[in-house]
Scaffold this active site. Structure first.
Site, short mmCIF file in Angstrom:
data_model
loop_
_atom_site.label_atom_id
_atom_site.label_comp_id
_atom_site.label_asym_id
_atom_site.label_seq_id
_atom_site.Cartn_x
_atom_site.Cartn_y
_atom_site.Cartn_z
N HIS A 457 10.55 18.94 19.22
CA HIS A 457 11.80 18.50 18.29
C HIS A 457 12.80 18.23 18.89
O HIS A 457 14.05 16.90 18.31
CB HIS A 457 11.83 19.45 17.36
N ARG A 600 5.32 0.06 -8.34
CA ARG A 600 3.83 -0.05 -8.56
C ARG A 600 3.47 1.16 -9.53
O ARG A 600 3.98 1.78 -9.25
CB ARG A 600 3.34 0.58 -6.91
N GLU A 694 -5.20 -5.47 -1.68
CA GLU A 694 -5.20 -4.29 -0.60
C GLU A 694 -6.42 -4.34 -0.34
O GLU A 694 -7.45 -3.81 0.51
CB GLU A 694 -5.17 -2.75 -0.92
N ASP A 718 -4.02 -1.30 2.77
CA ASP A 718 -5.48 -0.51 3.22
C ASP A 718 -5.65 -1.84 3.24
O ASP A 718 -6.54 -1.72 3.18
CB ASP A 718 -4.97 -0.72 1.08
N CYS A 765 4.14 -5.81 1.65
CA CYS A 765 4.53 -4.85 1.74
C CYS A 765 4.44 -3.15 2.21
O CYS A 765 4.45 -2.33 2.22
CB CYS A 765 4.86 -4.46 -0.12
#
Ligand code: PEP
Ligand code: MG
Length: 841
Positions: A457, A600, A694, A718, A765
């Site tokens: 962290h 979308r 995609e 994708d 995108c």
């Protein structure tokens, strides 16, 4: 038949309800259920056949584990630890086998009655998560060996519940790259706390209460593992579903830590003679820094070994935990989103019932609050460090941090305020998140740690604070003198001690260039981007919430190229209404102040399951009902969404984009619904409907699709998954699924050519749009809009301005003819284009 077990009285005396014990810790069953005995005899005996687990060195507390696994604590008198052993004769030792009635401790009733708070002896079952006290004797005299309590194993209860329909189990895959580490475990525990059913996470042979983030973390579940969720209780089935949704929708969707992947440090071994001047560690946060060494040697915190009494010590521990909780909550309120996520996990640890119980138990055995807290934390630290998983071992730092903060609060000392000089390069053995948050970040130029890990962290915080950091640089870090001049190279993982003038000069000039670059990049972030030879490239941002839409507008995005609507209503159990959706889309549109917003439609299914839209079980969900197919399977839902999008004002700011299109028929069907919705709403013009490319099918038939789609936007995440046949959620393949693979690039080229044939805008995108190495190739392939992470917008625009179209065409031609993604990356590195982000100024 439910199995029952019996515990026998360890004393002669009067058995009373535990609630009558004049000590809140016992009376309120903080340590577990049981019986209080007011002794009339002075010999404490074994309450069962088993083994002695522990005998406190003062003799006033003994615990025994029965052969069936019941753990029993017997605390002779109240606040008897203060007698320091006086009046107690220990007759048994830890590890010794015992039979019911065997003598354990002889005590002096007179001394206890006169000098301690009470003679009342609580007999407690401390592993109440495994055994339930079903009956107990109270309000009557008992003799050693008389039955005192009957117990039911929780497993038997669970079986009984199961027979009555009260148990549920379900497997769920943890696909989050880092597995169930600190923040996911905290999120799961929070959800479990809201459930009445008793819930567990099971992994291999091990099982952890879902309410205990530390126990869940200690299971060592990694990305790609499958765990079993189990619940017992009235709402068991729903409870398991809720937890499964939390894992699938929230945890699996969490972004992985921003710190880079671990590298193996090439630390020299002792035999080699290596000058102190350069130490090699592991890159934890990028950037270059020149500054003066500031060593952070943390003094040991004094922990009181003397306990004043169970109540006092318990109260002191609770007050210290509450104080630390308050400090953390305050820091979280003031911190950035990343800091808040880490601090929220710390808050969840502080509320972890197993940790707190372990400390309370130790207090009841006679430990001081400090010793008890340290012991409880260190036991868990040892488990995490022993799991052989680097990421989980790094989470042990968080526990050490909380150990330290609570001990400081107990000691009444405030964490020493450290005044830093300007340009401080912090050197420490290890650094805890709270220590870094407590320092003045504006004065820190860099951090170099002897130990630590790149995904800890503290490394994540350093990245978000833009502080270059190197970890695991070895013990010689602490041999560097305070005030020594240093150059820290976060990219190369190097610390140069007392560099030569020429090295300082070179570093200064790199820093100056980086600063100048950052200034230029930011100064022009709100201007349109054109290549050096005048080709306009639109730079948009992907958005999943109204807050992200605001951030996108602030960083210079020219619009939203992808609004992931499924993320707007993730935590919902019922589908959002048309009005709710319209409000949300309107808020995004307003945050982007007139800029175009590509909305979308719901991309449900596959890696994005939605609680309110259960899909039939599928063997291969990535190839099943997902994307636009879901919308056409439930046209009622798609129509509602389309109406909500078309209601946003001004008309035309929001455009519609369909995910996962594979065939023209899908576009036509969805388009018909959109036209219908527009007619119902009386829209002035026909809605713009575009598609995402995609699937390889959409890429290779882009010319057919572009004839009817208003625009194309390539989803490279994708597209890579389907082109390379590599599941994007498979952690094993994460290193290989690279969208710069020439196969994916060729499909992008096809899609761009198909769009160009009909004069359609072709965007990217997917994540490739924010990859600076890919930007010139994408432009060379014919892409004219890039929609990526909002934070990348200024750098992308700056890069575009340094390119020319012929250079991009040339690079793209060469890229599609490489044999692998690595070869494409090597090719981009060999160009003199400015494809790396500048060093941190
Ligand atoms: C993509 O697949 O590239 C894309 C942008 O969509 P998502 O990542 O939401 O599936
Ligand atoms: Mg996608």
């Amino acid at each position: 038949m439910t199995q029952t077990l019996t515990l026998f009285s360890p004393l002669d005396g009067w058995a009373a309800p535990l609630a009558e014990t004049p000590d809140a810790v016992f009376a309120e069953r903080m340590l577990g259920d049981g019986v209080a005995i007011d002794p009339t005899g002075a010999l404490l005996c074994a309450p069962c056949d088993g083994v002695v687990l522990s005998v406190h060195h003062t003799g006033h507390a003994v615990s025994v584990r029965s052969v069936s696994g019941v753990e029993v604590l017997m605390h002779i008198g109240l606040e008897t630890v203060g007698l320091s052993g006086e009046g107690f004769e220990v007759l048994a030792a830890a590890g010794q086998p015992v039979r019911v009635g065997d003598a354990l401790v002889r005590f002096d009733m007179d001394i206890i009655a006169r000098r301690a708070k009470s003679l009342i002896t609580p007999v407690i079952v401390t592993n109440g998560d495994a055994f339930f006290v079903s009956t107990h004797v109270e309000g009557r005299a008992v003799r050693v060996g008389d039955p005192l309590m009957t117990l039911t194993p929780m497993s038997a209860m669970a079986a009984a519940e199961a027979a009555a329909g009260g148990e549920a189990r379900r497997q769920v895959a943890v696909t989050h790259g880092h597995g169930l580490h600190a923040r996911p475990a905290a999120v799961l525990a929070n959800a479990a706390k809201g459930l009445t059913a008793v819930t567990h996470v099971e992994f291999g042979e091990r099982r952890a209460s879902a309410r205990s983030p530390v126990a869940v973390m200690s299971l060592g579940v990694r990305g790609g593992d499958v765990v079993t969720l189990s619940a017992v209780g009235e709402d068991a089935v729903a409870a398991v579903e809720v937890l499964a949704r939390v894992i699938e929708d929230q945890i699996n969707a969490m972004p992985a830590a921003v710190a880079p992947e671990p590298e193996v440090p090439s630390q020299p071994t002792g035999a080699q003679v290596v000058p102190l001047t350069t130490l090699k560690g592991v890159r934890a946060a990028p950037g270059l820094a020149i500054g003066a060494a500031v060593r952070l040697d943390e003094p040991e915190i004094e922990v009181s070994l003397v306990a004043s009494g169970v109540t006092e010590e318990t109260e002191a521990l609770e007050a210290a935990i509450a104080a630390v909780r308050g400090q953390i909550a305050e820091r979280a309120r003031a911190g950035s989103a990343d800091q808040r996520a880490i601090l929220d996990a710390h808050l969840a640890f502080l509320e972890d019932p197993e940790l707190v119980e372990a400390a309370r138990e130790a207090i009841c055995r006679g430990d001081s609050a400090g010793v008890a807290w340290r012991g409880a934390m260190q036991a868990h630290v040892a488990v995490l460090e022993g799991l052989g998983d680097q990421r989980l071992a790094e989470r042990a730092d968080d526990l050490k941090d909380l150990e330290r903060q609570v001990l400081l609060a107990l000691s009444g000392e405030a964490a020493a305020e450290r005044a830093l000089p300007d340009n401080a390069i912090l050197l420490a053995e290890d650094l805890l998140p709270s220590q870094l948050i407590g320092l003045d970040a504006a004065r820190i130029a860099g951090i170099c740690l002897a130990r630590g890990g790149p995904t800890s962290h503290v490394a994540i915080l350093a990245s978000t604070l833009n502080i270059p950091a190197v970890v695991a640089a070895g013990p010689r870090v602490m041999a560097v003198q305070d005030g020594a001049l240093l150059i820290l190279d976060g990219d190369a993982g190097l610390l140069q001690v007392a560099p030569r003038p020429a090295e300082i000069e070179a570093a200064q000039s790199r820093l100056a260039q980086a600063r100048a670059r950052k200034r230029t990049v930011q100064a022009a972030a709100h201007e349109a981007a054109r290549t050096a030879d005048g080709v306009r490239i639109e730079v948009f941002a992907n958005v999943a919430s109204v807050a992200e839409a605001r951030a996108a507008a602030a960083t210079g995005a020219e619009g939203c190229g992808l609004l992931r609507t499924e993320f707007l209503f993730l935590d919902r159990q019922a589908a959002p209404s048309e009005d709710e959706q319209a409000r949300e889309y309107q808020a995004v549109a307003e945050a982007l102040a007139g800029r175009p917003v590509i909305v979308r439609t719901l991309d449900a299914g596959g890696d994005k399951p939605l609680a309110y839209l259960p899909l039939p079980p599928e063997d291969n969900p990535a190839l099943g009902l997902r994307g636009v197919r879901v919308g056409l399977w439930r046209p009622d839902l798609l129509k509602t969404q389309l109406r909500a999008i078309l209601r946003t004002a001004p008309e035309g700011q929001c455009r519609i984009m369909l995910p996962m299109v594979a065939s023209l028929s899908e576009l036509r069907a969805a388009r018909a619904l959109a036209d219908g919705a527009a007619a119902e709403l009386g829209c002035a013009s026909r809605p713009q409907v575009g598609i995402m490319v995609e699937t390889p099918a959409a890429a290779v038939t882009a010319d057919l699709l572009a004839a009817e789609a208003d625009f194309l936007s390539i989803g490279t995440n994708d597209l890579s998954q389907y082109a390379l046949a590599m599941d994007r959620t498979n952690a094993e393949l994460a290193g290989q699924i690279d969208a710069l693979h020439p196969a994916v690039l060729r499909l992008i080229g096809h899609a761009a050519a198909g769009g160009a044939k009909h004069g359609r805008m072709v965007a990217v995108c997917g994540a490739l749009a924010s990859d600076l190495a890919a930007v010139p190739i994408l432009i060379g392939l014919g892409v004219t809009e890039l929609s990526g992470a909002a934070s990348a917008v200024p750098e992308i625009k700056a890069l575009v301005r340094g390119l020319t179209l012929p250079a991009c065409h040339d690079l793209a031609d060469r890229a599609i003819n490489q044999v692998s993604a690595e070869a494409v990356r090597a090719l981009t590195l060999a160009t003199d284009l400015p494809l790396q982000s500048g060093a941190q100024p």
